[in-house]
Design a protein around this motif. Structure first.
Motif, PDB file in Angstrom:
ATOM      1  N   GLU A 339       0.833  -1.199   0.000  1.00 55.18           N
ATOM      2  CA  GLU A 339       0.000   0.000   0.000  1.00 55.18           C
ATOM      3  C   GLU A 339       0.871   1.254   0.000  1.00 55.18           C
ATOM      4  OE1 GLU A 339      -2.164   0.440   3.560  1.00 55.18           O
ATOM      5  OE2 GLU A 339      -3.306   2.160   2.845  1.00 55.18           O
ATOM      6  N   GLN A 340       1.893   1.240   0.840  1.00 52.66           N
ATOM      7  CA  GLN A 340       2.791   2.392   0.901  1.00 52.66           C
ATOM      8  C   GLN A 340       3.466   2.623  -0.441  1.00 52.66           C
ATOM      9  OE1 GLN A 340       2.923   4.520   3.263  1.00 52.66           O
ATOM     10  NE2 GLN A 340       1.420   3.295   4.372  1.00 52.66           N
ATOM     11  N   LEU A 341       3.848   1.503  -1.065  1.00 56.24           N
ATOM     12  CA  LEU A 341       4.552   1.578  -2.337  1.00 56.24           C
ATOM     13  C   LEU A 341       3.696   2.260  -3.390  1.00 56.24           C
ATOM     14  CD1 LEU A 341       7.369   0.316  -2.663  1.00 56.24           C
ATOM     15  CD2 LEU A 341       6.291  -1.446  -4.076  1.00 56.24           C
ATOM     16  N   VAL A 342       2.427   1.838  -3.470  1.00 59.69           N
ATOM     17  CA  VAL A 342       1.529   2.420  -4.468  1.00 59.69           C
ATOM     18  C   VAL A 342       1.331   3.897  -4.194  1.00 59.69           C
ATOM     19  CG1 VAL A 342      -0.794   2.351  -5.395  1.00 59.69           C
ATOM     20  CG2 VAL A 342       0.398   0.231  -4.907  1.00 59.69           C
ATOM     21  N   LEU A 343       1.087   4.214  -2.914  1.00 63.33           N
ATOM     22  CA  LEU A 343       0.858   5.613  -2.562  1.00 63.33           C
ATOM     23  C   LEU A 343       2.078   6.457  -2.891  1.00 63.33           C
ATOM     24  CD1 LEU A 343      -1.056   5.454   0.817  1.00 63.33           C
ATOM     25  CD2 LEU A 343      -1.882   6.256  -1.375  1.00 63.33           C
ATOM     26  N   GLU A 344       3.236   5.906  -2.563  1.00 69.64           N
ATOM     27  CA  GLU A 344       4.484   6.618  -2.823  1.00 69.64           C
ATOM     28  C   GLU A 344       4.648   6.833  -4.330  1.00 69.64           C
ATOM     29  OE1 GLU A 344       8.046   8.345  -1.379  1.00 69.64           O
ATOM     30  OE2 GLU A 344       6.191   7.690  -0.404  1.00 69.64           O
ATOM     31  N   GLY A 345       4.338   5.788  -5.102  1.00 72.59           N
ATOM     32  CA  GLY A 345       4.439   5.876  -6.561  1.00 72.59           C
ATOM     33  C   GLY A 345       3.556   6.982  -7.100  1.00 72.59           C
ATOM     34  N   ILE A 346       2.318   6.997  -6.633  1.00 75.82           N
ATOM     35  CA  ILE A 346       1.382   8.025  -7.099  1.00 75.82           C
ATOM     36  C   ILE A 346       1.923   9.404  -6.756  1.00 75.82           C
ATOM     37  CG2 ILE A 346      -0.901   8.997  -6.718  1.00 75.82           C
ATOM     38  CD1 ILE A 346      -1.908   6.158  -6.329  1.00 75.82           C
ATOM     39  N   ARG A 347       2.461   9.506  -5.548  1.00 77.08           N
ATOM     40  CA  ARG A 347       2.956  10.801  -5.085  1.00 77.08           C
ATOM     41  C   ARG A 347       4.115  11.287  -5.944  1.00 77.08           C
ATOM     42  NH1 ARG A 347       6.181  13.372  -1.581  1.00 77.08           N
ATOM     43  NH2 ARG A 347       7.606  11.614  -1.673  1.00 77.08           N
ATOM     44  N   GLN A 348       4.997  10.329  -6.278  1.00 82.09           N
ATOM     45  CA  GLN A 348       6.164  10.730  -7.069  1.00 82.09           C
ATOM     46  C   GLN A 348       5.767  11.141  -8.476  1.00 82.09           C
ATOM     47  OE1 GLN A 348       8.920   7.550  -6.659  1.00 82.09           O
ATOM     48  NE2 GLN A 348       9.699   8.336  -4.706  1.00 82.09           N
ATOM     49  N   VAL A 349       4.862  10.317  -9.085  1.00 80.67           N
ATOM     50  CA  VAL A 349       4.405  10.655 -10.437  1.00 80.67           C
ATOM     51  C   VAL A 349       3.805  12.054 -10.440  1.00 80.67           C
ATOM     52  CG1 VAL A 349       2.675  10.103 -12.167  1.00 80.67           C
ATOM     53  CG2 VAL A 349       4.042   8.291 -11.153  1.00 80.67           C
ATOM     54  N   ARG A 350       3.015  12.309  -9.437  1.00 77.24           N
ATOM     55  CA  ARG A 350       2.359  13.600  -9.327  1.00 77.24           C
ATOM     56  C   ARG A 350       3.380  14.734  -9.167  1.00 77.24           C
ATOM     57  NH1 ARG A 350      -2.679  15.583  -7.591  1.00 77.24           N
ATOM     58  NH2 ARG A 350      -3.881  13.702  -7.892  1.00 77.24           N
ATOM     59  N   ALA A 351       4.364  14.476  -8.324  1.00 78.87           N
ATOM     60  CA  ALA A 351       5.373  15.511  -8.072  1.00 78.87           C
ATOM     61  C   ALA A 351       6.129  15.833  -9.348  1.00 78.87           C
ATOM     62  CB  ALA A 351       6.333  15.043  -6.982  1.00 78.87           C
TER      63      ALA A 351
END
Lengths: 357, 389
Positions: A339-351
């Protein structure tokens, strides 16, 4: 004078089925109770190696239940704990017919012997929540008064109904004996080894498609506690013994980190039969019925009369998981990490996207 | 519960952070605190549920504006309060093992999509690890709130344009027995009633439905029924639920009501043996009659092919204008206009001793039946066009 005269605890106790896991533990536990003078373990076969060291304080008698009458009279037995029940047919030991012999005929013989034992004051019989049968019209929660709506399909369920019928007859004939019938939910725990614990220990767990039964377990140690109290205290009647609360099967499988494999119901019955014939797995119609209908019982009477609440079904299952975590495919930590991984991924893509703008 | 108090400020976009030279992770308003990182999962599904809340628009519900808005206002906070203790024990423990340094919440707390994604993921994780509670009847509030009610909300709010009246007759706390008319070939009315009641009642009460044993014979369907709070219609279950202060929904007509022809619409069928009344009397529970208009038109049953029904072991085999002619398309309910009216409760607390008196039981059953029938006629007059706005 027996020590039992003052405390209500019996002096001489006979435990049947000490060759098996439950019987051995109960006998060993009773033997450590100073209020009880003698504990005699009865079993037609000599106990297996895994329980022998438990039984060093228990007097063991290799005896068939049919020839118990003399023993009960000679040794002036005060209480009998009947635990010699087989819950699943064992192809190595005669299969279903031997199971029925042991369960039904064995109980009949035991009760016949008990009826003729003049000193007997207490009888404790292990039963099962399978006594409620399985039907689609069943209420969600069984109280001790609930009558089974359909005769169970599985052999164990039918045996249990017969056994309880014989105990009812015994109660009528010997009203002076305190008869306690304990309807246990399936045992679970860190050390118990039952059909159900083996089932949950597999990495891939077969379930019935479209069914998510509500299950209840009782922790093995709590079952021992209830059996012990039934002997040293006075609790006439029938009691449900289960951990409060409910786990659905899918939830239990997920908590254990296993993966459910749904099978169509006709297929499952066939697969169970095939597995039985091939010698691995001992699932019968009892298990299939449990996995279609589920079984939840009301434990208010136990809690009130015994003043004891078994640990909850979820807690008992948690204990089992801790002991069997080896086979889990999907742990909570892994899920949380994913879950953390997916959230982190989304956050990075967004950033990165925002930086480009 | 301490988190809850900070709740309103959580998604405020801070005005003082957006300096251009701040490092990117902090610039877009993600306030990272030790506490939040440790708590890990955000206020998952309640938030999505809250954003999906039926915000009652005045033109949709002209008749009951005041209680409805109040309901929605509380609705936004109620599920959080409910959800917090539930996942406090296992949920926290599980996320506690998550990598401690990583930001727990997706960026841009103000963005509803971020919250939805985070909430959805947390929901998935909870489901996959079994971190939820099921009651002894199999009711799974987590799944019901996150999956079934949002689906039903689309159906009752947008497809059927349901209006609910008389919610003040449903008790805020304690037991109540809601008795309704059954209709519609497929018993959608029970589901619509429970979803609408949960969404619009100020106390967000769950309706525990009692279903026929046929429902529990069918795989998949039986489990959906149990997980949404249903159980088999029998007196032990009804009394057990009422005894623990639940709101129980029952449709005494049973299949006679669901499977009646379109020509018989809104004519109440026989009320069985009145078992629901004796359950209410034994527990001293008030009976709340409810009339549901709109259910009859969703699958107008023109004929019943009895031999086929017998063959399939069903109580009836319906022929509607669209089924079975259009195949799966025939399963789409017609978009009728729905009105639901709760009637004043019938107290039973003074009749607890008469639970086994058939005359008292039949009288109350008749009273309930009459009330529902009259209310149905009133509602039908208010709704001249079954497919109107």
């Amino acid at each position: 004078m027996t020590p039992g005269d003052t405390s209500g605890a019996p002096g001489v106790v006979v435990v049947t089925g000490v060759g098996r896991y439950l019987g051995a533990h109960v006998a060993a536990r009773l033997a450590t109770d100073p209020r009880i003078q003698r504990v005699i373990g009865v079993d037609p076969t000599s106990p297996g190696p895994e329980v022998t060291d438990l039984l060093d304080r228990v007097e063991r008698v290799r005896l068939d239940l049919g020839s118990l009458g003399g023993l009960l009279a000679d040794l002036e037995v005060d209480a009998v704990v009947h635990l010699a029940l087989v819950s699943a047919p064992d192809p190595q030991h005669g299969g279903r017919s031997a199971m029925k012999d042991q369960n039904v005929i064995g109980t009949m013989q035991l009760l016949a012997a008990c009826q003729r034992a003049p000193r007997l004051r207490k009888l404790v019989v292990r039963s099962s929540t399978a006594a409620y049968g399985a039907s689609f019209r069943d209420p969600a929660v069984f109280t001790e008064e609930t009558e089974p709506r359909e005769v169970p399909r599985g052999g164990f369920g039918r045996d249990i109904l017969d056994i309880e019928g014989y105990v009812r007859g015994f109660r009528r004939r010997r009203p002076d004996v305190t008869a306690t019938v304990l309807r246990f939910a399936p045992f679970i725990g860190s050390t118990a080894d039952t059909t159900l614990t083996r089932y949950f220990a597999q990495p891939l767990v077969p379930t019935v498609f479209g069914r998510d039964p509500r299950l209840q377990f009782v922790h093995f140690d709590d079952a021992l506690e209830v059996l012990h109290r039934s002997i040293v205290e006075e609790h006439p009647g029938t009691y449900n013994v289960a951990g409060p609360g409910v786990l659905s099967l899918s939830q239990a499988i997920r908590r254990a980190g296993r993966v459910a494999v749904p099978v169509l119901e006709p297929g499952l019955s066939g697969a169970a039969a095939l597995a039985r014939n091939l010698g691995f797995g001992r699932y019968g119609l009892d298990q299939v019925d449990l996995f279609v209908h589920g079984r939840v019982v009301d434990t208010t009477r136990l809690e009130r009369e015994y003043g004891f609440t078994p640990r909850s079904t979820a807690a008992a299952f948690e204990d089992f998981i801790r002991a069997h975590h080896g086979g889990s495919l999907l742990t909570r930590g892994q899920l949380a990490a994913a879950e953390q991984l997916v959230l982190e991924g989304i956050r990075q893509v967004r950033a990165t996207m925002e930086e480009r703008q | 519960m301490t988190d809850e108090r900070r709740e309103p400020g959580r998604y405020d976009v801070p005005l003082d952070v957006a300096g251009p030279d701040v490092e990117p992770a902090l610039r877009n308003g993600h306030r990272r605190t030790a506490r939040r990182a440790a708590v890990g999962d955000p206020r998952d599904e309640p938030d999505t549920a809250a954003t999906d809340e039926p915000v009652p628009t005045p033109e949709r519900r002209p008749a009951a504006p005041a209680p409805a808005t109040e309901g929605a206002g509380r609705a936004a906070t109620a599920p959080r309060k409910k959800a917090a203790p539930k996942k406090a024990a296992p949920g926290r423990a599980a996320t506690g093992s998550a990598p401690p340094g990583g930001p727990a919440v997706a960026d841009r707390p103000g963005d509803p999509w971020d919250r939805r994604v985070a909430g959805g993921l947390a929901f998935l994780r909870r489901r996959l690890s079994g971190d939820y509670e099921v009651d002894e009847f199999g009711f799974d509030p987590d799944l019901t709130g996150a999956v079934f009610h949002p689906l039903l909300r689309l159906l009752y709010r947008d497809w059927f344009r349901t209006e609910v009246f008389g919610l003040e007759h449903v008790p805020d706390s304690g037991a109540g027995l809601v008795v309704g008319n059954h209709s519609g070939t497929v018993a959608l009315d029970a589901l619509i009633l429970s979803a609408a009641l949960h969404d619009q009642h100020p106390a967000r009460r769950y309706l525990r439905l009692l279903g026929a044993d046929l429902v529990f014979r069918m795989p998949v369907v039986s489990e959906i029924a149990r997980k949404t709070g249903g159980t088999v219609a029998c007196n032990p279950d009804a009394e057990r639920l009422l005894g623990t202060g639940e709101l129980v929904g029952v449709f005494p007509e049973g299949f006679k009501g669901v499977g009646k022809l379109y020509a018989d619409r809104y004519k109440l069928q026989r009320f069985g043996r009145g078992g629901f009344v004796s359950a209410a009397l034994r527990t001293g529970t008030p009976i709340v009659p409810v009339a549901i208009v709109g259910g009859e038109e969703i699958y107008p049953m023109l004929a019943d092919i009895k031999p086929l029904a017998r063959l399939l072991k069903l109580p009836y085999f319906p022929v509607t204008p669209t089924f079975p002619w259009l195949g799966p398309l025939g399963m789409v309910p017609l978009p009728s206009k729905w009105l639901i009216q709760f009637c004043p409760p019938i107290p039973t607390a003074h009749l607890t001793d008469s639970a086994d008196d058939p005359l008292v039981v039949f009288n109350i059953a008749d009273q309930v039946r009459e009330t529902i029938q009259h209310t149905l006629y009133e509602l039908l007059e208010r709704r001249p066009d079954p497919f109107g706005p």
